[in-house]
Scaffold this motif. Structure first.
Motif, short mmCIF file in Angstrom:
data_model
loop_
_atom_site.label_atom_id
_atom_site.label_comp_id
_atom_site.label_asym_id
_atom_site.label_seq_id
_atom_site.Cartn_x
_atom_site.Cartn_y
_atom_site.Cartn_z
N ARG A 1 0.83 -1.21 0.00
CA ARG A 1 0.00 0.00 0.00
C ARG A 1 0.86 1.26 0.00
NH1 ARG A 1 -4.40 -2.19 4.45
NH2 ARG A 1 -5.67 -3.39 3.00
N LEU A 2 1.95 1.25 0.75
CA LEU A 2 2.83 2.41 0.76
C LEU A 2 3.46 2.63 -0.61
CD1 LEU A 2 4.54 2.04 4.26
CD2 LEU A 2 3.03 3.89 3.51
N LEU A 3 3.83 1.55 -1.28
CA LEU A 3 4.40 1.71 -2.62
C LEU A 3 3.34 2.17 -3.61
CD1 LEU A 3 6.98 -1.20 -3.01
CD2 LEU A 3 7.31 1.14 -2.21
N ALA A 4 2.10 1.70 -3.43
CA ALA A 4 1.02 2.19 -4.29
C ALA A 4 0.80 3.69 -4.06
CB ALA A 4 -0.27 1.42 -4.00
N PHE A 5 0.92 4.13 -2.81
CA PHE A 5 0.82 5.56 -2.50
C PHE A 5 1.96 6.32 -3.17
CE2 PHE A 5 2.10 9.13 0.21
CZ PHE A 5 0.90 9.82 0.34
N ARG A 6 3.16 5.79 -3.07
CA ARG A 6 4.32 6.44 -3.70
C ARG A 6 4.13 6.58 -5.21
NH1 ARG A 6 9.45 2.76 -4.53
NH2 ARG A 6 8.03 2.05 -6.16
N ASP A 7 3.52 5.59 -5.82
CA ASP A 7 3.43 5.55 -7.28
C ASP A 7 2.16 6.16 -7.83
OD1 ASP A 7 5.89 4.32 -7.33
OD2 ASP A 7 5.07 2.29 -7.41
N LEU A 8 1.39 6.86 -7.00
CA LEU A 8 0.22 7.57 -7.51
C LEU A 8 0.65 8.55 -8.60
CD1 LEU A 8 -1.67 8.35 -4.18
CD2 LEU A 8 -2.48 6.85 -6.02
N GLU A 9 -0.15 8.63 -9.65
CA GLU A 9 0.17 9.48 -10.79
C GLU A 9 -0.86 10.59 -10.93
OE1 GLU A 9 0.20 6.88 -14.13
OE2 GLU A 9 2.19 6.09 -13.69
N ALA A 10 -0.46 11.65 -11.62
CA ALA A 10 -1.39 12.75 -11.90
C ALA A 10 -2.64 12.19 -12.58
CB ALA A 10 -0.71 13.79 -12.78
N GLY A 11 -3.78 12.59 -12.06
CA GLY A 11 -5.05 12.09 -12.58
C GLY A 11 -5.68 11.00 -11.75
N ASP A 12 -4.90 10.32 -10.91
CA ASP A 12 -5.46 9.30 -10.02
C ASP A 12 -6.42 9.95 -9.03
OD1 ASP A 12 -4.09 7.25 -11.20
OD2 ASP A 12 -2.47 7.20 -9.75
N ARG A 13 -7.43 9.20 -8.61
CA ARG A 13 -8.46 9.74 -7.74
C ARG A 13 -8.25 9.27 -6.30
NH1 ARG A 13 -12.30 12.37 -10.77
NH2 ARG A 13 -12.52 13.42 -8.76
N ILE A 14 -8.58 10.18 -5.36
CA ILE A 14 -8.40 9.95 -3.93
C ILE A 14 -9.69 10.32 -3.21
CG2 ILE A 14 -7.08 10.60 -1.86
CD1 ILE A 14 -5.38 9.13 -3.84
N VAL A 15 -10.01 9.55 -2.17
CA VAL A 15 -11.09 9.91 -1.25
C VAL A 15 -10.46 10.12 0.12
CG1 VAL A 15 -13.22 9.17 -0.12
CG2 VAL A 15 -12.82 8.59 -2.53
N ALA A 16 -10.67 11.27 0.73
CA ALA A 16 -10.22 11.53 2.10
C ALA A 16 -11.39 11.29 3.04
CB ALA A 16 -9.71 12.96 2.24
N ASN A 17 -11.15 10.54 4.10
CA ASN A 17 -12.24 10.17 5.01
C ASN A 17 -11.91 10.52 6.45
OD1 ASN A 17 -10.23 7.92 5.02
ND2 ASN A 17 -11.63 7.10 6.57
N ARG A 18 -12.98 10.64 7.24
CA ARG A 18 -12.86 10.70 8.69
C ARG A 18 -13.67 9.54 9.25
NH1 ARG A 18 -14.52 15.67 9.85
NH2 ARG A 18 -12.47 16.60 10.29
N GLY A 19 -13.00 8.60 9.87
CA GLY A 19 -13.67 7.42 10.37
C GLY A 19 -14.22 6.57 9.24
N THR A 20 -15.27 5.84 9.51
CA THR A 20 -15.83 4.91 8.52
C THR A 20 -17.12 5.40 7.89
OG1 THR A 20 -17.05 3.72 10.26
CG2 THR A 20 -14.82 2.94 9.74
#
Length: 702
Positions: free
Chosen positions: A287-306
Motif C-alpha cells: 500500500r505504501l508503494l502504491a501511495f508512492r506511485d500515484l500518478e497525476a489524474g489518479d483519484r483519492i477519497v479523504a475520510n474521517r472514520g468509517t
C-alpha cells in the motif's frame, strides 16, 4: 484507429495553443538543467552532484537525478517506481545500490564507468552517431533517465516521451514495428521519425506531440485503482491537507519511499522498526508503494472514520519525501473537491485503516452531481449514469479471452474465481453497469443472463462426460410405450456452438466451474483441437453421429480451478496449451478493516504467509472467508464464526494427521494439551489473533 479515434481526426481537433504555458515552463526547466549541469562539465561531474540519497555540496543545488525526476515535470515525467531507475543511488541503509553491470565495484569506480557512458552517449548524439547509443550497456539499466537526459540536451533529436512500453505503443499506433528489446532511446528516435513523416504533425513541437498522444491514446491502464486515504487519526490533519493541497501518511521511520525497489525490501524496513512475530506486513508495504506511485489524474477519497467523506481529489503531482515536516512525511499533491463531502448512511468497515480501495461504481455514486446535496450513496437517490469502467481483473480476463479464446482462472479456495468469471460474463453481455452494484442487483442480473441463450454455466465432476458436453444417446423421457428409448442429444457445448454459428455478430460464453475436476480429454474429445483460434470454423466429423461440427470464432470459455484440490491430476499438455491461465490470489485489500484490536488485512496476510511457508501457496485461504455480504466482517461474532467454522476446518483438512504442522500455522491458537484449536469466547478471539498474528504493527488511523 485506437478506441474508435482516428489519429488524423484527433490531431486536427487538438488545441495546440493550450500547450503554450507548458511549453514555456518546459523551456525554463531545460535551461535550469543546462545551467546546473552543462555538457562540458560532465566528464568531471562528481558523484555527490549526480546521485539520489545524499546531500549535494553546499550551494550546488539539487543533484542531477533529483532535478530530472522531481523538479522538471514539464519536460516529461519519469516519476514512479524506485530509485533504481537512476542506475546507482545511495540507499537509506547507507549502502550504494548499483545496477547489475556495476555490482561489486567501488562506488567511485562505478560512477566513473557510468559517467563515462553518459559522456559517450552525449558525444555520439552530438556527432549524429545514434547507433552508438545501443552499445552503452550500463545505460540500458536506466532507460527513462537516459532518454530524458538525451531529450533535454538534444530536444531536436528526441521526443519528451521516456517509458519504453509507452514508446512501443505509440510506434505501433503510428504504423511502425517496435521491437520489444530495443533500447528506449532507439524507440524514441523511431517514434520521432514516424511523427516527422506524418503531415498532420507538420510544425508541431515535441511537447505538443507528447501531450497529444497521452491525451488521446494514453497507454496506461484504462482504469486506475481509486484509494481512500485517511489524513491522520480521525482526520486530524485534514485542514492542513486541504489548505496545502496534498495528502500525507505516516510510517516516517522507513525514510524516502523512492529508495525501495520492491515490496519485500520495504517490508524488511517495516519489520526493523515494528518487529512482528509473523514476519512483517507485506500488505502495508504494497500500500505504501502504491501511495508512492500515484500518478497525476489518479483519484483519492479523504475520510474521517468509517462514515464520513471529507472530500474527493485528483492527484496533480508526484510523491515527495518531506523530512522537514514534523510527522507524516510521505506527501502526494492533490487538488481537492470539497463538494463531495458527505456523511454515509452506514459505516464502511473496510475504511478503518489508512488505505482502502474504493469500488469505481461506489466512487461514481459519491461524486454524482445528479445526486443533489441531500442524497447519499446507497439510498437510491443518486444516479450512477453511464459509468461502466471495467475493474482491472475483469479487463484482464477479457483481454486474455480476446488473445487466446479461452482462459482458466486458478487460485486457492475463496479467492473469488467464480465471481470474477461471472463478472467477465456480465461485461461480455453488456451489463458492466452492475459490476459495482449491491449484491442483490448483481445476483439478479446474473440470473437473467444465465436464463438467456448467450451464456451457459456448468460444473465439471468425475461423472460428467462427452455425451453431456458434445453429443450422445440419452433416454427420451417423452417417449411412450414399453422399453427404453434412446435419442441422439446435443450436449451443452454443441448447443452453444450452434447458437453462436447462427449469430456471428454476438459473443457466446461457456463458464466451466471446477474445470479440473472433470476428465477433460474424455469430456472435450475431438473438440479440444477446435478451441485454437486458428482452427475455429474448421469442421470435424463427430464419431457418434458422423455429423459435421465446428467451434465458431465468437465462442469463449472461462474455466475456474481450485489449486488446493489435488483429487484430479494436473491438466494435460494439449489442454493447457489452448488456454490462457490467470492467477486469482488472496487479496488483503478486500478485507481491509478491523474487529476490535485485530487488523483483518494484516491477520489475513500473516496467516497466509504461514500457510505458504509450511504448506504451499496453493493452500492459502481466500478473502471470501472473511467477507459477509461482500463487506469485511466487522463483529466478534462473525469473526468467531468464520474462524472456527470455516478457516479451522479447512486448515485441519490440509494438516490431517500432522498436528505439529497445524501448530506451526496457528501457534498459540492451538491447545498444547490436546493439540486441537483452542475454543474461546468471540470477544477474546480478536485479541488472541491480534497477539499471535499482528503484534507490533502500527495501528490504523482512519
Amino acid at each position: 484507429m485506437t478506441n474508435g479515434v482516428d489519429v488524423s481526426t484527433a490531431a486536427a481537433a487538438f488545441d495546440r495553443s493550450a500547450v503554450a504555458d507548458a511549453e514555456s515552463a518546459a523551456e525554463d526547466e531545460r535551461k535550469q538543467v543546462l545551467s546546473h549541469f552543462p555538457l562540458d562539465e560532465w566528464p568531471e561531474l562528481a558523484l555527490e552532484r549526480y546521485a539520489l540519497g545524499q546531500a549535494a555540496p553546499l550551494g550546488a543545488g539539487p543533484t542531477y537525478c533529483r532535478l530530472l525526476e522531481f523538479l522538471t515535470p514539464n519536460l516529461g515525467s519519469i516519476k514512479g517506481g524506485s530509485a533504481a531507475k537512476h542506475i546507482m543511488y545511495h540507499h537509506v541503509s547507507g549502502e550504494w545500490r548499483l545496477a547489475a553491470p556495476l555490482r561489486g565495484m567501488d562506488p567511485q569506480d562505478a560512477w566513473a564507468e557510468l559517467r563515462g557512458q553518459f559522456v559517450r552517449a552525449f558525444q555520439a548524439v552530438a556527432a549524429g552517431d545514434f547507433a552508438a547509443l545501443d552499445t552503452l550497456e550500463v545505460l540500458r539499466y536506466g532507460p527513462a533517465l537516459v532518454t530524458k537526459s538525451l531529450a533535454t540536451y538534444f530536444p531536436q533529436h528526441f521526443l519528451p516521451i521516456y517509458a519504453a512500453e509507452h514508446l512501443r505503443t505509440f510506434v505501433a499506433l503510428l504504423g511502425g514495428g517496435a521491437q520489444a528489446g530495443a533500447p528506449a532511446p532507439s524507440t524514441n528516435r523511431q517514434l520521432r521519425e514516424l511523427v516527422r513523416n506524418r503531415a498532420e504533425f507538420e510544425g508541431w513541437t515535441g511537447l505538443e506531440v507528447m501531450r497529444f498522444l497521452y491525451e488521446h491514446f494514453d497507454p496506461r491502464p484504462r482504469q486506475r485503482t481509486i484509494w481512500k486515504i485517511a489524513p491522520g487519526e480521525r482526520g486530524r490533519l485534514w485542514e492542513e491537507c486541504r489548505d496545502g493541497g496534498f495528502i500525507c501518511v505516516a510510517w516516517d521511520e522507513v525514510g524516502d519511499l523512492s529508495q525501495y525497489q520492491s515490496d519485500t525490501e520495504l517490508q524488511q524496513a517495516l519489520d526493523a522498526h515494528w518487529p512482528r512475530s509473523s514476519g512483517g506486513s507485506l500488505t502495508l508495504a504494497r500500500r505504501l508503494l502504491a501511495f508512492r506511485d500515484l500518478e497525476a489524474g489518479d483519484r483519492i477519497v479523504a475520510n474521517r472514520g468509517t462514515d464520513e467523506i471529507l472530500a474527493t481529489g485528483k492527484v496533480d503531482g508526484s510523491y515527495r519525501h518531506a523530512p522537514d515536516r514534523p510527522e507524516f512525511r510521505h506527501v502526494v499533491p492533490v487538488a481537492w473537491d470539497l463538494s463531495h463531502a458527505q456523511k454515509l448512511p452506514k459505516p464502511l468497515h473496510g475504511w478503518r485503516s489508512t488505505f482502502a480501495k474504493v469500488d469505481p461504481a461506489l466512487f461514481a455514486r459519491f461524486t454524482s452531481h445528479a445526486a443533489g446535496p441531500g442524497s447519499v450513496p446507497g439510498t437510491g437517490e443518486e444516479q450512477v449514469g453511464a459509468f461502466v469502467a471495467l475493474p482491472d481483473d475483469v479487463q484482464a480476463v477479457l483481454d486474455a479471452l480476446e488473445r487466446k479464446g479461452q482462459v482458466i482462472l486458478h487460485g486457492p479456495p475463496g479467492t473469488g474465481k467464480t465471481r470474477l468469471a461471472l463478472g467477465a460474463a456480465l461485461a461480455l453481455d453488456d451489463r458492466a453497469d452492475v459490476l459495482g452494484a449491491d449484491a442483490g442487483r448483481r445476483a439478479e442480473a446474473q440470473a437473467e443472463m444465465l436464463h438467456g441463450d448467450r451464456v451457459r454455466m456448468v460444473t465439471f465432476h468425475p461423472s460428467y462426460g462427452y455425451e453431456d458436453f458434445v453429443e450422445g444417446f440419452k433416454p427420451d423421457l417423452s417417449a411412450t410405450g414399453p422399453g427404453l428409448t434412446l435419442t441422439l442429444t446435443d450436449g451443452l457445448f454443441h448447443s452453444l456452438c450452434s447458437r453462436a454459428a447462427a449469430r456471428p455478430d454476438q459473443t457466446f460464453l461457456l463458464i466451466v466451474d471446477e474445470i479440473n475436476r472433470g476428465d477433460l480429454p474424455r469430456i472435450f474429445g475431438e473438440s479440444i483441437t477446435l478451441l485454437e483460434l486458428d482452427k475455429r470454423n474448421l469442421p470435424v466429423a463427430l464419431p457418434i453421429s458422423k455429423r459435421r461440427f465446428s467451434v465458431p470464432p465468437n465462442v469463449r470459455i472461462i474455466g475456474t480451478m481450485n489449486t488446493a484440490d489435488r483429487s484430479i491430476s494436473h491438466l494435460d499438455a494439449a489442454f493447457r496449451r489452448r488456454f490462457a491461465f490467470l492467477s486469482v490470489g488472496p487479496d488483503p485489500d478486500a478485507v481491509s478493516g478491523t474487529v476490535g484490536p485485530l487488523d483483518l488485512a494484516a491477520f489475513f496476510e500473516s496467516l497466509n504467509m504461514r500457510i505458504a511457508r509450511h504448506l504451499d501457496a496453493d493452500h492459502q485461504i481466500g478473502h471470501a472467508y472473511l467477507l459477509r455480504d461482500g463487506e469485511p466482517i466487522a463483529t466478534e461474532a462473525d469473526l468467531a464464526a468464520a474462524f472456527h467454522h470455516e478457516v479451522i476446518p479447512l486448515l485441519e483438512d490440509y494438516c490431517l494427521g500432522r498436528a505439529e504442522l497445524l501448530h506451526r500455522i496457528l501457534g498459540s491458537l492451538i491447545d498444547a494439551g490436546t493439540g486441537r484449536p483452542a475454543r474461546m469466547p468471540p470477544q477474546d478471539l480478536a485479541d488472541a489473533l491480534a497477539t499471535e498474528f499482528t503484534s507490533g504493527l502500527p495501528g490504523p488511523d482512519a
